[in-house]
Write an enzyme that holds these catalytic residues in place. Structure first.
Site, PDB file in Angstrom:
ATOM      1  N   GLU A   9      -2.653  -0.009   3.300  1.00  0.00           N
ATOM      2  CA  GLU A   9      -3.239   0.139   2.047  1.00  0.00           C
ATOM      3  C   GLU A   9      -3.679  -1.213   1.440  1.00  0.00           C
ATOM      4  OE1 GLU A   9      -0.774   2.048  -1.160  1.00  0.00           O
ATOM      5  OE2 GLU A   9      -2.654   2.488  -2.360  1.00  0.00           O
ATOM      6  N   GLY A  30      -1.251   3.604  -9.674  1.00  0.00           N
ATOM      7  CA  GLY A  30      -0.333   4.296 -10.638  1.00  0.00           C
ATOM      8  C   GLY A  30       1.029   4.253 -10.234  1.00  0.00           C
ATOM      9  N   ALA A  31       1.374   4.502  -8.735  1.00  0.00           N
ATOM     10  CA  ALA A  31       2.587   4.403  -8.219  1.00  0.00           C
ATOM     11  C   ALA A  31       2.817   3.364  -7.333  1.00  0.00           C
ATOM     12  CB  ALA A  31       2.653   5.928  -7.416  1.00  0.00           C
ATOM     13  N   SER A  32       2.102   2.572  -6.689  1.00  0.00           N
ATOM     14  CA  SER A  32       2.526   1.239  -6.173  1.00  0.00           C
ATOM     15  C   SER A  32       1.385   0.326  -6.297  1.00  0.00           C
ATOM     16  CB  SER A  32       2.216   1.656  -4.699  1.00  0.00           C
ATOM     17  OG  SER A  32       1.176   1.745  -3.866  1.00  0.00           O
ATOM     18  N   THR A  33       1.599  -1.044  -5.948  1.00  0.00           N
ATOM     19  CA  THR A  33       0.769  -2.294  -6.351  1.00  0.00           C
ATOM     20  C   THR A  33       0.878  -2.971  -4.937  1.00  0.00           C
ATOM     21  OG1 THR A  33       0.179  -3.747  -7.632  1.00  0.00           O
ATOM     22  CG2 THR A  33       2.385  -3.430  -7.565  1.00  0.00           C
ATOM     23  N   GLN A  34      -0.426  -3.550  -4.389  1.00  0.00           N
ATOM     24  CA  GLN A  34      -0.300  -4.368  -3.009  1.00  0.00           C
ATOM     25  C   GLN A  34      -0.890  -5.711  -3.382  1.00  0.00           C
ATOM     26  OE1 GLN A  34       0.203  -0.508  -2.874  1.00  0.00           O
ATOM     27  NE2 GLN A  34      -1.856  -0.987  -3.248  1.00  0.00           N
TER      28      GLN A  34
HETATM   29  N1  CDP Z   1     -10.742   4.874 -15.442  1.00  0.00           N
HETATM   30  C1  CDP Z   1      -9.349   4.687 -14.858  1.00  0.00           C
HETATM   31  C2  CDP Z   1      -9.091   5.216 -13.684  1.00  0.00           C
HETATM   32  C3  CDP Z   1      -7.950   5.035 -13.261  1.00  0.00           C
HETATM   33  N2  CDP Z   1      -6.970   4.307 -13.964  1.00  0.00           N
HETATM   34  C4  CDP Z   1      -5.580   4.107 -13.505  1.00  0.00           C
HETATM   35  O1  CDP Z   1      -5.842   3.432 -12.161  1.00  0.00           O
HETATM   36  C5  CDP Z   1      -4.562   3.751 -11.361  1.00  0.00           C
HETATM   37  C6  CDP Z   1      -5.014   4.292  -9.818  1.00  0.00           C
HETATM   38  O2  CDP Z   1      -3.911   4.712  -9.265  1.00  0.00           O
HETATM   39  P1  CDP Z   1      -4.148   5.854  -7.982  1.00  0.00           P
HETATM   40  O3  CDP Z   1      -4.251   6.947  -8.492  1.00  0.00           O
HETATM   41  O4  CDP Z   1      -5.026   4.886  -7.074  1.00  0.00           O
HETATM   42  O5  CDP Z   1      -2.479   5.589  -7.665  1.00  0.00           O
HETATM   43  P2  CDP Z   1      -1.989   4.886  -6.159  1.00  0.00           P
HETATM   44  O6  CDP Z   1      -1.769   5.922  -5.224  1.00  0.00           O
HETATM   45  O7  CDP Z   1      -3.012   4.027  -5.691  1.00  0.00           O
HETATM   46  O8  CDP Z   1      -0.439   4.243  -6.731  1.00  0.00           O
HETATM   47  C7  CDP Z   1      -3.727   4.821 -12.252  1.00  0.00           C
HETATM   48  O9  CDP Z   1      -2.760   4.153 -12.805  1.00  0.00           O
HETATM   49  C8  CDP Z   1      -4.896   5.368 -13.168  1.00  0.00           C
HETATM   50  O10 CDP Z   1      -4.326   5.648 -14.442  1.00  0.00           O
HETATM   51  C9  CDP Z   1      -7.453   3.660 -15.063  1.00  0.00           C
HETATM   52  O11 CDP Z   1      -6.430   3.005 -15.690  1.00  0.00           O
HETATM   53  N3  CDP Z   1      -8.703   3.770 -15.659  1.00  0.00           N
HETATM   54 CA    CA Z   2      -5.114   3.455  -5.407  1.00  0.00          CA
END
Ligand code: CDP
Ligand code: CA
EC number: 3.6.1.5
Length: 497
Positions: free
Chosen positions: A174, A203-207
């Site tokens: 990722e 939302g769940a991880s950061t890189q």
């Molecule tokens: N318009 C948006 C779209 C996504 N987001 C946030 O961006 C993050 C996207 O994370 P993700 O669904 O890709 O999660 P991971 O699987 O990458 O950890 C989430 O925390 C969403 O709430 C946001 O703040 N504003």
């Molecule tokens: Ca993501």
């Protein structure tokens, strides 16, 4: 009159042979240039397509990429032509009803079916990559995660594309593919320019991924990804922090404050006047915090905002472990991190949050960023709601926390300082394509970035046409000169008629 007739008869330019030669010469040159131009004219562009589904923890998005059909191997030519946000939450949220995960994707796939020309459908690869939401579900309940994948695969196979499988990306993949995307779109790879580090907040991880001179992978092989792209070698440092995406970090921060299981949390990361009754079981329903669930806690707690940036930063800092480091230097949680180097692109939630807070301009000094955040966090909840009537309240309530988390992660976690903070650029798109891991993932799986620099034609098309034309004209002039013996002699008083 007879002298005039003599002159006319003697003028060799008027002999039929010369006229015929000249006409043939001109026709030949025109034909040569026309054939060369037509033969080498760029044909009307035909495109190939690739589709990637980003199954994130909070939501799924579909991206379609296109590139000129005859140039699979050239850089900077793959572009995003459509993005579609899937309605509903991320696929990991469908653990108790997996078929719904599959169904949720069909609307965006229908759009893709419309977008990609029918004759390209069967050759268009379709990939689904899942990130930290599914990583967590897999840790928590691997059979549930298998069922979600089965449902998703079944749904995707119903479409006429060439489905290449659905899988969980590792954190390294990722991070590394996010870095490839950013540097590919910036044309930094083929041109061998200094690369840009990639900061991805989910939302769940950061890189975090970047190239650093003092990193060759030997200190910490788990953080090393080696690439050979366009004839250049890259030793990339990358690390993915599971549970440090902004949604899981919020859970961790809240869990930190409920350690003793009080009925009320006075939370400095939420606006004053904010108060909600929340469920403990919902808060602790994640492997990121489940071990912290207090014994004998009541079913609900009262979540009340206090709106204090510096105190918020104090509680956020507590979710990081800075005490141990077995390497020469660490970011946090005993994770090695080499010296930060070069420019960085920060995307996904980094961009969304900083854009909402009007803080994407990194020429704003860090001290001013924290001042503005302090003022924002201290704004009463009612006022915040009035100022942003169109924003969903759940998201609106969290920007003070998210902004504080981002600043804390960057400065305390990754060690950005006032000096190198301006090296970060908060980005959403580069040249029309979203920054994120999906493009890099597809480029890798379709072998679209060659290890060695591709051979380029010696001349661009316009240069080629110009040279052919100039040579043809030159030949024509030489031809005319070759007829010199036939030219009329100079006469002091030429009589034309
Ligand atoms: N318009 C948006 C779209 C996504 N987001 C946030 O961006 C993050 C996207 O994370 P993700 O669904 O890709 O999660 P991971 O699987 O990458 O950890 C989430 O925390 C969403 O709430 C946001 O703040 N504003
Ligand atoms: Ca993501």
């Amino acid at each position: 009159m007879s002298a005039q007739r003599d002159m006319k008869e003697k003028n060799p330019w008027h002999t039929p042979v010369t006229i015929i030669f000249s006409v043939i010469g001109v026709i030949a040159i025109v034909a040569l240039v026309t054939v060369a131009v037509l033969q080498n004219r760029p044909l009307p562009q035909k495109y190939k397509y690739g589709i990637v589904l980003d199954a994130g923890s909070s939501h799924t998005a579909l991206y379609i990429y296109e590139w000129p059909a005859e140039k699979d191997n050239n850089t900077g030519r793959v572009e995003q032509t459509l993005s579609c946000k899937v309605d509903g939450p991320g696929i990991s949220s469908y653990a108790s009803a997996p078929w719904k995960a599959g169904k949720s994707l069909t609307k965006c796939l229908e759009q893709a079916r419309q977008k990609v020309p029918v004759k390209r459908h069967s050759e268009t690869p379709l990939y689904l990559g899942a990130t930290a939401g599914m990583r967590l579900l897999n840790l928590e309940d691997s059979s549930a995660s298998t069922k979600v994948f089965q449902a998703v695969e079944e749904a995707l196979q119903k479409f006429p594309f060439s489905f290449q499988g659905a899988r969980i990306l590792s954190g390294q993949e990722e991070g590394a593919f996010g870095w490839v995307t950013v540097n590919y779109l910036d044309d930094r790879l083929e041109q061998n320019l200094q690369t840009r580090g990639a900061l991805d907040l989910g939302g769940a991880s950061t890189q975090i991924s970047f190239v650093s001179d003092n990193f060759d992978g030997s200190d910490s092989p788990d953080n090393a990804v080696a690439f050979r792209l366009y004839g250049n070698d890259y030793n990339l440092y990358t690390h993915s922090f599971l549970c440090y995406g902004k949604d899981q970090a919020l859970r961790k921060t809240l869990a930190q404050q409920t350690k003793s299981g009080p009925g009320t949390i006075l939370d400095p990361c939420f606006h004053p006047g904010y108060t909600e009754t929340k469920n403990y079981s919902v808060l602790y329903d994640s492997p990121c915090v489940s071990d912290r669930k207090p014994q004998g806690a009541p079913a609900t707690f009262n979540h009340t905002g206090k709106g204090n940036f510096s105190r918020c930063q104090e509680v956020v800092k507590r979710i990081f472990n800075f005490t141990e480091c077995k390497y020469s230097q660490c970011s946090f949680n005993e994770v090695f991190q080499p010296r930060l180097q070069g420019p960085f692109g920060a995307f996904s939630a980094y961009y969304f949050v900083m854009n909402f807070l009007n803080l994407t301009d990194t020429s704003i000094p860090l001290e001013v960023v924290t001042e503005r955040l302090s003022r924002y966090c201290a704004t009463p909840w009612n006022q915040v709601k009035e100022q942003h009537p169109g924003v969903k309240l759940k998201y609106l309530a969290e920007y003070c926390f998210s902004g504080t988390y981002i600043v804390t992660l960057l400065t305390k976690g990754y060690n950005f300082t006032s000096e190198n903070y301006p090296n970060i650029k908060f980005i959403k798109k580069i040249k029309g394509s979203d920054a994120g891991w999906t493009l890099g993932y597809m480029l890798n799986l379709t072998n679209m970035i060659p290890a060695e620099a591709p051979d380029s034609p010696p001349l661009p098309y316009a240069g080629y046409v110009s040279i052919v034309t100039v040579i043809a004209l030159l030949l024509f002039v030489l031809f005319i000169f070759s007829l010199r013996p036939l030219w009329p002699r100079c006469s002091k008083h030429p009589q034309i008629i």
